[in-house]
Design an enzyme around this catalytic site. Structure first.
Site, PDB file in Angstrom:
ATOM      1  N   HIS A 147      -9.598   1.203   4.986  1.00 51.59           N
ATOM      2  CA  HIS A 147      -8.197   1.417   5.663  1.00 51.59           C
ATOM      3  C   HIS A 147      -8.560   2.322   6.863  1.00 51.59           C
ATOM      4  CE1 HIS A 147      -4.156   2.697   6.142  1.00 51.59           C
ATOM      5  NE2 HIS A 147      -3.749   1.470   5.871  1.00 51.59           N
ATOM      6  N   GLY A 188       2.366   2.071  10.903  1.00 47.82           N
ATOM      7  CA  GLY A 188       3.196   3.168  10.714  1.00 47.82           C
ATOM      8  C   GLY A 188       4.019   3.368  12.102  1.00 47.82           C
ATOM      9  N   GLU A 206      -6.632   4.686   7.849  1.00 48.53           N
ATOM     10  CA  GLU A 206      -6.632   6.324   7.610  1.00 48.53           C
ATOM     11  C   GLU A 206      -7.792   6.676   6.907  1.00 48.53           C
ATOM     12  OE1 GLU A 206      -2.740   5.560   5.438  1.00 48.53           O
ATOM     13  OE2 GLU A 206      -2.072   4.860   7.339  1.00 48.53           O
ATOM     14  N   SER A 259       3.110  -2.318  10.393  1.00 49.83           N
ATOM     15  CA  SER A 259       4.424  -2.189  10.642  1.00 49.83           C
ATOM     16  C   SER A 259       5.042  -3.708  10.134  1.00 49.83           C
ATOM     17  CB  SER A 259       5.017  -1.840  12.075  1.00 49.83           C
ATOM     18  OG  SER A 259       4.568  -0.582  12.393  1.00 49.83           O
ATOM     19  N   LYS A 291       0.108   4.467  -0.370  1.00 46.71           N
ATOM     20  CA  LYS A 291      -0.572   5.422   0.303  1.00 46.71           C
ATOM     21  C   LYS A 291      -0.384   6.556  -0.592  1.00 46.71           C
ATOM     22  CE  LYS A 291      -0.223   3.190   4.852  1.00 46.71           C
ATOM     23  NZ  LYS A 291      -0.011   3.435   6.250  1.00 46.71           N
ATOM     24  N   ASN A 351       0.809  -1.302   0.011  1.00 43.49           N
ATOM     25  CA  ASN A 351      -0.214  -0.026   0.078  1.00 43.49           C
ATOM     26  C   ASN A 351       0.970   1.279  -0.100  1.00 43.49           C
ATOM     27  OD1 ASN A 351      -1.819   1.935   0.504  1.00 43.49           O
ATOM     28  ND2 ASN A 351      -2.185   1.457   2.552  1.00 43.49           N
ATOM     29  N   GLU A 400      -5.883  -5.017  10.664  1.00 41.60           N
ATOM     30  CA  GLU A 400      -4.699  -3.871  10.841  1.00 41.60           C
ATOM     31  C   GLU A 400      -4.834  -3.176  12.180  1.00 41.60           C
ATOM     32  OE1 GLU A 400      -2.410  -2.495   7.224  1.00 41.60           O
ATOM     33  OE2 GLU A 400      -4.435  -1.581   7.131  1.00 41.60           O
TER      34      GLU A 400
HETATM   35  P1  PGA Z   1       2.683   0.207   7.587  1.00 44.53           P
HETATM   36  O1  PGA Z   1       1.349   0.575   7.246  1.00 44.53           O
HETATM   37  O2  PGA Z   1       3.116  -1.179   7.257  1.00 44.53           O
HETATM   38  O3  PGA Z   1       3.339   1.412   7.283  1.00 44.53           O
HETATM   39  O4  PGA Z   1       2.479   0.078   9.123  1.00 44.53           O
HETATM   40  C1  PGA Z   1       0.418  -0.609   6.829  1.00 44.53           C
HETATM   41  C2  PGA Z   1      -1.017  -0.182   6.325  1.00 44.53           C
HETATM   42  O5  PGA Z   1      -1.477   0.966   6.647  1.00 44.53           O
HETATM   43  O6  PGA Z   1      -1.571  -0.915   5.615  1.00 44.53           O
END
Ligand code: PGA
Length: 249
Positions: A94, A172, A96, A212, A11, A9, A166
């Protein structure tokens, strides 16, 4: 039975040149790993560029999708538009989108159904916040997100849906869920799927872990009984780390 699935992903990252180079590298690795599926989800604006280099095996996904085929929905991208750009999958719900842009379960369900109706495979993301985990509400939150996210969704083919657990506190932050936390949540998701659908849907639907994931922890996560793949943010933005994640052992 469940083919491992690694999703990058991106982003809101990368220029068109960077996107093209990274997709080219990922396509090579995907072609070299026939026993697993590899997906990238670039920003909408890079889809056309990236499409030209994904080849036969790297699957293209979008990061979100509008629910209507067309209409007065300023800022939205419809499922047929994504299909036209070669997308086969789309991330929906997601964290976010949920937490920064306040998309709720009802809207996420609309997006998911719109995507499925137009032949896109949604990757439905669910996950609890740290406050919810500390309050002992993790499974209740996941259950509500699944029940409402899949409201009015009939499933006879497990290939039509992918789930992604998640935990919001792991995204992140560099703080991955422990193997025990991940397995507990994944097992719960699968059990709930078997309550909602035929047993074979629950046993064959892929459930990804996200939060992560990186080159150092992917092997341990993929060894868990109910983890069928990963949704990878940060570590999918560099060719070397994404390659190592794809080549998990
Ligand atoms: P990350 O993001 O691997 O940077 O923690 C995962 C995601 O948001 O799908």
């Amino acid at each position: 039975m469940r083919v491992p699935l690694i999703v990058g992903n991106w982003k809101m990252h990368l220029s068109l040149d960077e996107a093209e180079a990274l997709a080219t590298a990922a396509a090579k690795v995907a072609a070299d790993c026939p026993d697993r599926e590899v997906v990238i989800a670039p920003p909408f604006t890079a889809l056309a560029t990236v499409r030209a280099v994904v080849g036969e095996r790297l699957i293209l996904a979008a990061q979100n999708v509008g629910w209507a085929k067309k209409g007065a929905f300023t800022g939205e991208i419809s499922p047929p538009m994504l299909r036209e750009l070669g997308c086969r999958m789309v991330i929906v719900g997601h964290s976010e989108r949920r937490h920064i842009f306040h998309e709720d379960n009802r809207m996420i369900n609309q997006r998911l159904r719109g995507a499925m109706q137009q032949g896109l495979v949604p990757i439905l993301c669910i996950g609890e916040t740290l406050a919810e985990r500390e309050a002992g509400r993790t499974m209740a939150v996941l259950e509500a997100q699944i029940r409402q996210g899949l409201n009015q969704v009939t499933l006879s083919d497990p290939a039509r849906l992918v789930m992604a657990y998640e935990p919001v506190w792991a995204i992140g932050t560099g703080q991955t869920a422990t193997p025990a936390q991940a397995q507990e949540a994944h097992k719960f998701v699968r059990r709930l799927l078997s309550a909602l659908y035929e047993k074979n849907i629950a046993t064959t639907t892929r459930i990804l872990y996200g939060g992560s994931v990186n080159a150092a922890n992917i092997d341990e996560l993929m060894a868990l009984a109910d983890v069928d793949g990963a949704l990878v943010g940060g570590a999918s933005l560099a060719a070397e780390s994404f390659e190592r994640v794809i080549r998990f052992v």
